[in-house]
Design a protein around this motif. Structure first.
Motif, mmCIF file in Angstrom:
data_model
loop_
_atom_site.group_PDB
_atom_site.id
_atom_site.type_symbol
_atom_site.label_atom_id
_atom_site.label_comp_id
_atom_site.label_asym_id
_atom_site.label_seq_id
_atom_site.Cartn_x
_atom_site.Cartn_y
_atom_site.Cartn_z
ATOM 1 N N THR A 75 -49.825 75.664 22.899
ATOM 2 C CA THR A 75 -49.120 74.489 22.384
ATOM 3 C C THR A 75 -47.793 74.315 23.097
ATOM 4 O O THR A 75 -47.025 75.277 23.243
ATOM 5 C CB THR A 75 -48.873 74.604 20.871
ATOM 6 O OG1 THR A 75 -50.130 74.688 20.192
ATOM 7 C CG2 THR A 75 -48.110 73.384 20.349
ATOM 8 N N VAL A 76 -47.528 73.102 23.547
ATOM 9 C CA VAL A 76 -46.247 72.720 24.121
ATOM 10 C C VAL A 76 -45.808 71.452 23.393
ATOM 11 O O VAL A 76 -46.468 70.420 23.491
ATOM 12 C CB VAL A 76 -46.343 72.452 25.634
ATOM 13 C CG1 VAL A 76 -45.049 71.808 26.148
ATOM 14 C CG2 VAL A 76 -46.623 73.737 26.396
ATOM 15 N N GLY A 77 -44.729 71.545 22.641
ATOM 16 C CA GLY A 77 -44.299 70.401 21.845
ATOM 17 C C GLY A 77 -45.364 70.027 20.843
ATOM 18 O O GLY A 77 -45.837 70.878 20.078
ATOM 19 N N THR A 113 -36.048 70.586 35.273
ATOM 20 C CA THR A 113 -37.074 70.979 36.242
ATOM 21 C C THR A 113 -37.690 72.314 35.845
ATOM 22 O O THR A 113 -38.913 72.477 35.840
ATOM 23 C CB THR A 113 -36.476 71.079 37.649
ATOM 24 O OG1 THR A 113 -36.119 69.777 38.102
ATOM 25 C CG2 THR A 113 -37.463 71.687 38.636
ATOM 26 N N TYR A 114 -36.844 73.279 35.519
ATOM 27 C CA TYR A 114 -37.334 74.604 35.141
ATOM 28 C C TYR A 114 -38.197 74.529 33.875
ATOM 29 O O TYR A 114 -39.229 75.208 33.777
ATOM 30 C CB TYR A 114 -36.159 75.554 34.916
ATOM 31 C CG TYR A 114 -35.255 75.718 36.108
ATOM 32 C CD1 TYR A 114 -35.758 75.670 37.407
ATOM 33 C CD2 TYR A 114 -33.882 75.926 35.949
ATOM 34 C CE1 TYR A 114 -34.925 75.825 38.506
ATOM 35 C CE2 TYR A 114 -33.041 76.081 37.048
ATOM 36 C CZ TYR A 114 -33.563 76.028 38.315
ATOM 37 O OH TYR A 114 -32.735 76.170 39.407
ATOM 38 N N LYS A 115 -37.800 73.693 32.933
ATOM 39 C CA LYS A 115 -38.558 73.556 31.686
ATOM 40 C C LYS A 115 -39.937 72.969 31.954
ATOM 41 O O LYS A 115 -40.942 73.447 31.403
ATOM 42 C CB LYS A 115 -37.790 72.665 30.703
ATOM 43 C CG LYS A 115 -38.515 72.453 29.375
ATOM 44 C CD LYS A 115 -37.722 71.529 28.454
ATOM 45 C CE LYS A 115 -38.477 71.291 27.151
ATOM 46 N NZ LYS A 115 -37.764 70.327 26.268
ATOM 47 N N GLN A 116 -39.997 71.946 32.790
ATOM 48 C CA GLN A 116 -41.288 71.328 33.086
ATOM 49 C C GLN A 116 -42.209 72.292 33.805
ATOM 50 O O GLN A 116 -43.417 72.362 33.514
ATOM 51 C CB GLN A 116 -41.083 70.051 33.901
ATOM 52 C CG GLN A 116 -40.467 68.913 33.098
ATOM 53 C CD GLN A 116 -40.237 67.653 33.917
ATOM 54 O OE1 GLN A 116 -40.799 67.491 35.002
ATOM 55 N NE2 GLN A 116 -39.414 66.764 33.406
ATOM 56 N N THR A 174 -47.699 77.000 31.070
ATOM 57 C CA THR A 174 -48.338 77.321 29.791
ATOM 58 C C THR A 174 -49.607 76.511 29.591
ATOM 59 O O THR A 174 -50.664 77.048 29.247
ATOM 60 C CB THR A 174 -47.362 77.049 28.630
ATOM 61 O OG1 THR A 174 -46.213 77.893 28.763
ATOM 62 C CG2 THR A 174 -48.028 77.315 27.288
ATOM 63 N N LEU A 175 -49.527 75.206 29.840
ATOM 64 C CA LEU A 175 -50.667 74.322 29.595
ATOM 65 C C LEU A 175 -51.838 74.588 30.529
ATOM 66 O O LEU A 175 -53.003 74.460 30.136
ATOM 67 C CB LEU A 175 -50.231 72.859 29.736
ATOM 68 C CG LEU A 175 -49.283 72.329 28.658
ATOM 69 C CD1 LEU A 175 -48.765 70.949 29.042
ATOM 70 C CD2 LEU A 175 -49.988 72.270 27.297
ATOM 71 N N THR A 176 -51.536 74.955 31.775
ATOM 72 C CA THR A 176 -52.604 75.129 32.769
ATOM 73 C C THR A 176 -53.111 76.556 32.885
ATOM 74 O O THR A 176 -54.039 76.820 33.659
ATOM 75 C CB THR A 176 -52.127 74.667 34.156
ATOM 76 O OG1 THR A 176 -51.016 75.479 34.567
ATOM 77 C CG2 THR A 176 -51.718 73.196 34.134
ATOM 78 N N GLY A 177 -52.515 77.479 32.140
ATOM 79 C CA GLY A 177 -52.950 78.865 32.212
ATOM 80 C C GLY A 177 -52.306 79.663 33.322
ATOM 81 O O GLY A 177 -52.849 80.675 33.763
ATOM 82 N N ALA A 195 -45.640 80.306 37.030
ATOM 83 C CA ALA A 195 -44.560 79.343 36.789
ATOM 84 C C ALA A 195 -43.223 80.054 36.647
ATOM 85 O O ALA A 195 -42.206 79.610 37.186
ATOM 86 C CB ALA A 195 -44.857 78.519 35.540
ATOM 87 N N ALA A 196 -43.227 81.170 35.924
ATOM 88 C CA ALA A 196 -41.991 81.937 35.760
ATOM 89 C C ALA A 196 -41.483 82.443 37.100
ATOM 90 O O ALA A 196 -40.265 82.447 37.359
ATOM 91 C CB ALA A 196 -42.223 83.106 34.802
ATOM 92 N N ASP A 197 -42.404 82.857 37.967
ATOM 93 C CA ASP A 197 -42.014 83.328 39.297
ATOM 94 C C ASP A 197 -41.388 82.201 40.119
ATOM 95 O O ASP A 197 -40.388 82.402 40.819
ATOM 96 C CB ASP A 197 -43.228 83.889 40.035
ATOM 97 C CG ASP A 197 -43.691 85.228 39.475
ATOM 98 O OD1 ASP A 197 -42.912 85.856 38.739
ATOM 99 O OD2 ASP A 197 -44.841 85.625 39.784
#
Length: 303
Positions: A37-39, A138-141, A147-150, A155-157
């Motif tokens: 879940t995102v938002g 940008t970092y949040k998106q 998260t959404l795409t698995g 993404a964190a990297d």
């Protein structure tokens, strides 16, 4: 005038050329856990048919290792080269045309034509990645798309690498007793940006002073004023950055040929920098390339 308005509209997507060195993240090695879940958006399973209607989001998805899940991208998504560019429009999205792609996730930057409601009514999940106003956006998106795409780890990297690269670039900016000034050109009719915009904030990181700040037109244009040649010549900027080198074929030579511009400090000292229009108008991972281009230009001027 039509071209000018189109360019400004694109620039306002940021409140909306350099080496492209961003490496795509390695693919996830273990199956991601769902639902996520995102938002207000929940996905029960990993999306495999993503339609993306934002060049910035396209770059983000490929950077975090989700490129193979993108089955269609909008007509302006030209990076990376393998992005599945289509005739879908991000500026005038058509819900019927999008639905025809049978997506299990749609990523877009704005809700033109109330397309979000239309897609929601068709039971198509939608994630909005609006124009960034800060680097944190940008970092949040990137994080949320991971998260959404698995691909949360990838993404964190990417986010951490961007933060580290920008921090290093900013540290390397020469210290000066007086700030250098700059003029940023969106198009040949002298639309520019102020420091209030996403782009302007990147120049502030390099310690530059924007000649467009305080422009009378700023309030009405939301940070994208149209200056005049007289104002620019009088401000005598130390640097000129051209974000219209591809769209409008502007260069150091065309700037020098403008009436009265040959006497501007930036022109006299060969400090007119032609940026890549795409890099300069997007808020994805290649923001690092834009910051690098800015810092490189500043570093060439003796402190």
């Amino acid at each position: 005038m039509k071209r000018a308005l189109a360019i400004v509209a694109a620039a306002m997507l940021l409140a909306a050329c350099a080496d492209n060195t961003e490496e795509p993240a390695a693919p996830t090695t273990s199956a991601p856990a769902y639902p996520v879940t995102v938002g207000s958006l929940t996905l029960d399973k990993q999306p495999q048919k993503i339609v993306v209607l934002s060049p910035s989001a396209t770059e983000m998805l490929f950077a975090i290792g989700a490129g193979a899940q993108v089955t269609a991208a909008d007509d302006n998504s030209n990076y990376p080269a393998e992005a599945p560019k289509s005739d879908l429009s991000g500026f005038q999205p058509n819900a019927e045309a999008i639905a025809a792609k049978s997506p299990d996730l749609v990523v877009l930057s704005n809700d033109t034509n109330k397309v979000v409601d239309q897609l929601t009514a068709l039971k198509i999940p939608v994630y909005q990645a609006p124009a960034a106003t800060t680097l944190d956006d940008t970092y949040k998106q990137l994080t949320e798309l991971g998260t959404l795409t698995g691909h949360p780890d990838e993404a964190a990297d990417v986010v951490q690498r961007m933060k580290d690269d920008i921090a290093k670039l900013v540290r390397d900016v020469p210290q000066r007793s007086e700030k250098l000034s700059y003029y940023y050109e969106l198009d040949p009719t002298f639309y520019s940006v102020t420091s209030k915009t996403f782009i302007g904030s990147l120049f502030s990181l390099a310690g530059l002073e924007n000649i467009a700040d305080g422009s009378d037109a700023d309030g009405a244009k939301g940070g994208y004023p149209q200056l005049s040649a007289e104002v620019i010549i009088k401000a005598d900027p130390d640097l000129v950055f051209l974000a219209d080198s591809k769209c409008c074929q502007q260069s150091a030579d065309t700037v020098k040929a403008r009436t009265g511009w040959s006497g501007i400090t930036a022109v006299k000292n060969s400090q007119v920098v032609a940026l890549d229009d795409d890099v300069a108008s997007r808020w994805g991972p290649r923001v690092v390339d834009l910051v690098r281009a800015i810092v490189d230009a500043v570093s060439k001027i003796p402190a």
